[in-house]
Design a protein around this motif. Structure first.
Motif, PDB file in Angstrom:
ATOM      1  N   PHE A   1       0.829  -1.196   0.000  1.00  0.00           N
ATOM      2  CA  PHE A   1       0.000   0.000   0.000  1.00  0.00           C
ATOM      3  C   PHE A   1       0.869   1.254   0.000  1.00  0.00           C
ATOM      4  O   PHE A   1       1.984   1.264   0.527  1.00  0.00           O
ATOM      5  N   TYR A   2       0.319   2.316  -0.597  1.00  0.00           N
ATOM      6  CA  TYR A   2       0.894   3.647  -0.479  1.00  0.00           C
ATOM      7  C   TYR A   2       0.062   4.411   0.540  1.00  0.00           C
ATOM      8  O   TYR A   2      -1.170   4.423   0.478  1.00  0.00           O
ATOM      9  N   VAL A   3       0.740   5.062   1.460  1.00  0.00           N
ATOM     10  CA  VAL A   3       0.065   5.872   2.475  1.00  0.00           C
ATOM     11  C   VAL A   3       0.678   7.261   2.459  1.00  0.00           C
ATOM     12  O   VAL A   3       1.910   7.402   2.490  1.00  0.00           O
ATOM     13  N   ILE A   4      -0.160   8.273   2.399  1.00  0.00           N
ATOM     14  CA  ILE A   4       0.289   9.665   2.432  1.00  0.00           C
ATOM     15  C   ILE A   4      -0.045  10.226   3.805  1.00  0.00           C
ATOM     16  O   ILE A   4      -1.204  10.175   4.243  1.00  0.00           O
ATOM     17  N   TYR A   5       0.979  10.758   4.489  1.00  0.00           N
ATOM     18  CA  TYR A   5       0.813  11.385   5.798  1.00  0.00           C
ATOM     19  C   TYR A   5       0.888  12.896   5.627  1.00  0.00           C
ATOM     20  O   TYR A   5       1.667  13.415   4.804  1.00  0.00           O
ATOM     21  N   ALA A   6       0.067  13.603   6.396  1.00  0.00           N
ATOM     22  CA  ALA A   6      -0.023  15.059   6.253  1.00  0.00           C
ATOM     23  C   ALA A   6       0.324  15.746   7.566  1.00  0.00           C
ATOM     24  O   ALA A   6       0.130  15.192   8.659  1.00  0.00           O
ATOM     25  N   ASP A   7       0.840  16.970   7.419  1.00  0.00           N
ATOM     26  CA  ASP A   7       1.144  17.788   8.596  1.00  0.00           C
ATOM     27  C   ASP A   7       1.126  19.248   8.171  1.00  0.00           C
ATOM     28  O   ASP A   7       1.293  19.567   6.985  1.00  0.00           O
ATOM     29  N   LYS A   8       0.913  20.120   9.171  1.00  0.00           N
ATOM     30  CA  LYS A   8       0.908  21.557   8.879  1.00  0.00           C
ATOM     31  C   LYS A   8       2.297  22.164   9.006  1.00  0.00           C
ATOM     32  O   LYS A   8       2.497  23.321   8.643  1.00  0.00           O
TER      33      LYS A   8
ATOM     34  N   GLY B   1       7.093  18.468  11.177  1.00  0.00           N
ATOM     35  CA  GLY B   1       6.098  17.854  12.039  1.00  0.00           C
ATOM     36  C   GLY B   1       6.305  16.352  12.175  1.00  0.00           C
ATOM     37  O   GLY B   1       7.227  15.755  11.603  1.00  0.00           O
ATOM     38  N   SER B   2       5.402  15.746  12.909  1.00  0.00           N
ATOM     39  CA  SER B   2       5.539  14.313  13.194  1.00  0.00           C
ATOM     40  C   SER B   2       4.979  13.441  12.058  1.00  0.00           C
ATOM     41  O   SER B   2       5.300  12.249  11.998  1.00  0.00           O
ATOM     42  N   PHE B   3       4.146  14.003  11.202  1.00  0.00           N
ATOM     43  CA  PHE B   3       3.544  13.265  10.074  1.00  0.00           C
ATOM     44  C   PHE B   3       2.895  11.963  10.553  1.00  0.00           C
ATOM     45  O   PHE B   3       3.154  10.882  10.048  1.00  0.00           O
ATOM     46  N   GLU B   4       2.044  12.098  11.552  1.00  0.00           N
ATOM     47  CA  GLU B   4       1.332  10.943  12.081  1.00  0.00           C
ATOM     48  C   GLU B   4      -0.098  10.839  11.545  1.00  0.00           C
ATOM     49  O   GLU B   4      -0.745   9.810  11.722  1.00  0.00           O
ATOM     50  N   ARG B   5      -0.597  11.906  10.921  1.00  0.00           N
ATOM     51  CA  ARG B   5      -1.983  11.910  10.443  1.00  0.00           C
ATOM     52  C   ARG B   5      -2.052  11.282   9.050  1.00  0.00           C
ATOM     53  O   ARG B   5      -1.459  11.791   8.094  1.00  0.00           O
ATOM     54  N   GLU B   6      -2.765  10.193   8.935  1.00  0.00           N
ATOM     55  CA  GLU B   6      -2.891   9.506   7.647  1.00  0.00           C
ATOM     56  C   GLU B   6      -3.964  10.203   6.813  1.00  0.00           C
ATOM     57  O   GLU B   6      -5.126  10.306   7.211  1.00  0.00           O
ATOM     58  N   ALA B   7      -3.560  10.669   5.626  1.00  0.00           N
ATOM     59  CA  ALA B   7      -4.484  11.388   4.749  1.00  0.00           C
ATOM     60  C   ALA B   7      -5.084  10.496   3.674  1.00  0.00           C
ATOM     61  O   ALA B   7      -6.208  10.739   3.224  1.00  0.00           O
ATOM     62  N   LEU B   8      -4.335   9.475   3.253  1.00  0.00           N
ATOM     63  CA  LEU B   8      -4.819   8.621   2.163  1.00  0.00           C
ATOM     64  C   LEU B   8      -4.088   7.296   2.193  1.00  0.00           C
ATOM     65  O   LEU B   8      -2.888   7.240   2.496  1.00  0.00           O
TER      66      LEU B   8
END
Length: 415
Positions: free
Chosen positions: A68-75, A79-86
């Motif tokens: 799988f490809y997972v894209i992590y997002a941050d402002k 940042g920590s890039f812990e929020r999974e966006a896709l």
């Protein structure tokens, strides 16, 4: 007995070999280690309202259904890039699914493409007006997770124009120009040629026959209310027929199933008699309501046909199951019958039982054909010219597509 044992052993060997090779194939599909993409970039999605961000990256040798490809997002960039966006399967979502951005290049299948709405990812959090978002891409399997080296960033912005619709805009400009040209041409040339429609050419014949025989003309509306296009078109036709009836000093009877359609029909017929200079010949009682329900309406109209035996029957509008009953009754009285409807399910019945039938859009063209109004004539002629142009383009596109040239097809695609 020996043959049976041999058959059992043969089947067993086949099953074992099939299972063995399937396992080898499945093992071969699983990557021994994950290889992250070399290119990963983000950009504002073009031609949108500023809600999404687009991503593209090159396909990896590790791509398969179990990776799988997972894209992590941050402002923040750090940042920590812990929020999974896709999260998507690594063998899906390619550029070839976005021809409005990347066209139809052959290598589009070698690059992935997705869109993300950052506002949904950070739902409920405080964001700046033009917030820049940062993203990292990871390749994940059941046992391993590898990040791409690149940190992509983008700021979603709204666009004034949707360039994906430029083909629709160009087509609209072309056809609008054709319409305006033929309207001006119709004003300069009132006798401009219009394609022949047999049912409308026969209107004068039907009305003349009714006048000579001293019998009435019956105009039958469909069952739809005044707001439908077919009823509006039939009312326009009624006005033209009523004008000729007034000139010929014949009798016109209009039957209705809707009180609003009846009121409009009364005004239309009255106006036609005024235009003909014979307002005294107008009889409001000849435009009347017979029944509001379908089959009582059929029974009432059939009774009128049987008793008064009109010389000409006009069936104009949208009809349902009553079409065959009405037309068959009229045919049994020997009347000339002209029908027009855009109800394709009833067209076979009208074609069978009527002398002339207006099919589909011919019902809408009838008012222009009968009135010779420059605005209507020009519009009708422009529609015919547009249809001819589309037929030519279809023929050219078909010929070019036969040789592998499909750019004409893409010109008319709606993204």
């Amino acid at each position: 007995m020996k043959d049976t044992i041999k058959n059992i052993l043969s089947v067993f060997i086949v099953i074992c070999l099939t299972t063995f090779f399937s396992a080898i194939q499945l093992y071969a599909e699983l990557p021994s280690f994950l290889i992250p993409p070399k290119e990963f970039s983000a950009f504002d999605t073009p031609n949108d309202a500023g809600e999404t961000v687009s991503f593209t990256w090159d396909a990896s040798p590790s791509d398969c259904a179990d990776v799988f490809y997972v894209i992590y997002a941050d402002k923040e960039k750090n940042g920590s890039f812990e929020r999974e966006a896709l999260r998507i399967q690594s063998n899906t979502c390619y550029r070839k699914g976005a021809p409005e951005i990347y066209g139809y290049k052959e290598d589009n299948g070698n690059y992935h493409y997705v869109q993300i709405n950052p506002l949904k990812v950070f739902n409920g959090e405080t964001l700046e007006k033009r917030q820049r978002f940062y993203f990292k891409l990871a390749v994940i399997s059941s046992e391993e997770k590898v990040f791409s080296e690149n940190i992509a960033f983008a700021t979603p912005r709204g666009n004034w124009l949707d360039m994906k619709k430029i083909n629709n805009f160009a087509i609209m400009i072309v056809f609008s120009g054709i319409v305006l040209y033929f309207i001006l041409h119709a004003r300069r040339n009132p006798d401009m040629f219009l394609r022949k429609i047999g049912g409308l050419d026969a209107v004068d014949e039907a009305l003349g026959r009714a006048t000579e025989m001293g019998k009435p003309v019956l105009f039958v509306h469909g069952l739809t209310p005044m707001g439908t296009i077919s009823t509006i078109a039939s009312t326009n036709i009624l006005g033209r027929i009523a004008r000729k009836i007034a000139d010929y000093d014949a009798t016109l009877k209009v039957v209705n199933s809707d009180p609003i359609v009846m009121s409009v029909s009364q005004e239309v017929v009255k106006e036609s008699y005024l235009e003909a200079g014979r307002p005294d010949a107008y009889n409001q009682d000849n435009v009347f309501l017979v029944a509001a329900e379908q089959f009582p309406y059929v029974a009432a109209v059939s009774g009128i046909m049987t008793r008064e035996k009109p010389a000409a029957n006009f069936f104009m509008g949208y009809f349902y199951a009553e079409a065959l009953l009405l037309a068959e009754t009229g045919a049994s009285t020997g009347a000339i019958q002209i029908a027009g409807t855009d109800a394709y399910t009833q067209l076979p019945f009208f074609i069978t039982t009527c002398d002339y039938t207006l099919i589909g859009e011919e019902l809408y063209a009838a008012s222009a054909y009968l009135s010779r109004e420059p605005m209507l004539m020009g519009t009708l002629r422009a529609q015919d010219a547009g249809k001819g142009l589309l037929i030519i383009i279809l023929l050219i596109g078909t010929a070019l597509a036969s040789f592998g040239l499909t750019f004409v097809t893409h010109l008319f695609e709606a993204f």
